[in-house]
Design a protein around this motif. Structure first.
Motif, short mmCIF file in Angstrom:
data_model
loop_
_atom_site.label_atom_id
_atom_site.label_comp_id
_atom_site.label_asym_id
_atom_site.label_seq_id
_atom_site.Cartn_x
_atom_site.Cartn_y
_atom_site.Cartn_z
N PHE A 1 -18.53 -46.46 -19.30
CA PHE A 1 -17.36 -46.07 -18.50
C PHE A 1 -16.10 -46.56 -18.65
O PHE A 1 -15.39 -46.46 -17.76
N VAL B 1 -22.80 -59.83 -4.92
CA VAL B 1 -22.95 -58.83 -6.03
C VAL B 1 -23.35 -57.51 -5.18
O VAL B 1 -22.83 -56.28 -5.43
N HIS C 1 -1.43 -56.97 -18.08
CA HIS C 1 -2.48 -56.45 -17.80
C HIS C 1 -2.61 -56.44 -16.25
O HIS C 1 -3.45 -55.42 -15.91
N LEU D 1 -25.78 -46.13 -11.75
CA LEU D 1 -25.39 -47.57 -12.17
C LEU D 1 -25.06 -48.41 -11.17
O LEU D 1 -25.79 -49.50 -10.93
N SER E 1 -5.54 -47.99 -15.67
CA SER E 1 -6.89 -48.28 -15.35
C SER E 1 -7.52 -48.20 -16.79
O SER E 1 -7.10 -47.40 -17.66
N LYS E 2 -8.60 -48.84 -16.96
CA LYS E 2 -9.44 -48.71 -18.31
C LYS E 2 -10.70 -47.85 -17.83
O LYS E 2 -11.47 -47.82 -18.94
N ALA E 3 -10.58 -47.07 -16.80
CA ALA E 3 -11.93 -46.43 -16.38
C ALA E 3 -11.72 -45.12 -17.36
O ALA E 3 -10.78 -44.60 -17.39
N MET F 1 -18.74 -49.96 -4.43
CA MET F 1 -18.19 -49.83 -5.97
C MET F 1 -17.60 -48.37 -5.99
O MET F 1 -16.36 -48.28 -6.21
#
Ligand code: HEC
Length: 171
Positions: free
Chosen positions: A166, A67, A21, A103, A87-89, A75
């Motif tokens: 996303f 945050v 991962h 967002l 990447s999981k984008a 971000m």
């Protein structure tokens, strides 16, 4: 006689599985770490605001600031075009960049509202239900009146909304 061999193989394999991962490097790794930082901060906020939580103003403020600092442009800057390796984008991060940035910006606004709410000392549990979250972007005036519970709910909703739209599903 085979058993020790099997055990050895399993032991050898384990680290490989553990890092599967974590193959990402560079900016992709940076943004994953940033997301984990967000997750930890949200966990702190959740614990503080939970029934029986301590509602510690300093801790709530600090976590909300984390945050705030890691959302908005902080971000989106971590998602340069083409940064897709390991990447999981989803591709729409770049094809629907306006909504993505929107967002990220909302998260920043709600986190700022949470800081404000904590500073106002409004960390006791609300005696009203969590307001249904705005259909349109809230005004600065509305943001300044958010209760910490509402701000938290709004923040968590933004995390989920962005992940739904996303980020790839799955482990
Ligand atoms: C503007 C969109 C957006 C927002 C807002 C957002 N995320 Fe993410 N998040 C992503 C994307 C995209 C990924 C996948 C990144 C990748 O794999 O390159 C991700 C990945 C993650 C991961 C997995 C990191 C890893 O190690 O692979 C966690 C945990 C996470 N987000 C938590 C959060 C939390 C908690 C919040 C809210 C406080 C949040 N995110 C807000 C878009 C967002």
């Amino acid at each position: 006689m085979f058993r020790p061999l099997v055990i050895c193989m399993v032991l050898l394999l384990m680290p490989v599985l553990a890092i599967a991962h974590g193959k990402a490097t560079g900016i992709v790794k940076e943004r994953m770490d940033q997301m984990v930082t967000l997750k930890d901060a949200m966990k702190t906020l959740k614990d503080e605001l939970a029934p029986g939580g301590s509602y510690d103003t300093a801790r709530v403020t600090e976590a909300a600031r984390i945050v705030e600092r890691h959302s908005g442009e902080a971000m989106t800057d971590k998602f340069p075009k083409g940064s897709t390796q390991h990447s999981k984008a989803l591709p729409n991060v770049w094809t629907d960049g306006g909504r993505f940035a929107g967002l990220a910006g909302e998260l920043e606004s709600y986190a700022a509202a949470m800081v404000m709410a904590a500073q106002n000392g409004a960390t006791a549990p609300a005696n009203r239900g969590i307001l249904s979250i705005f259909s349109a972007a809230p005004s600065p005036e509305e943001l300044s009146r958010l209760h910490p519970f509402e701000a938290f709910k709004a923040m968590a909703d933004v995390c989920s909304a962005c992940h739904r739209g996303f980020r790839m599903k799955g482990p």
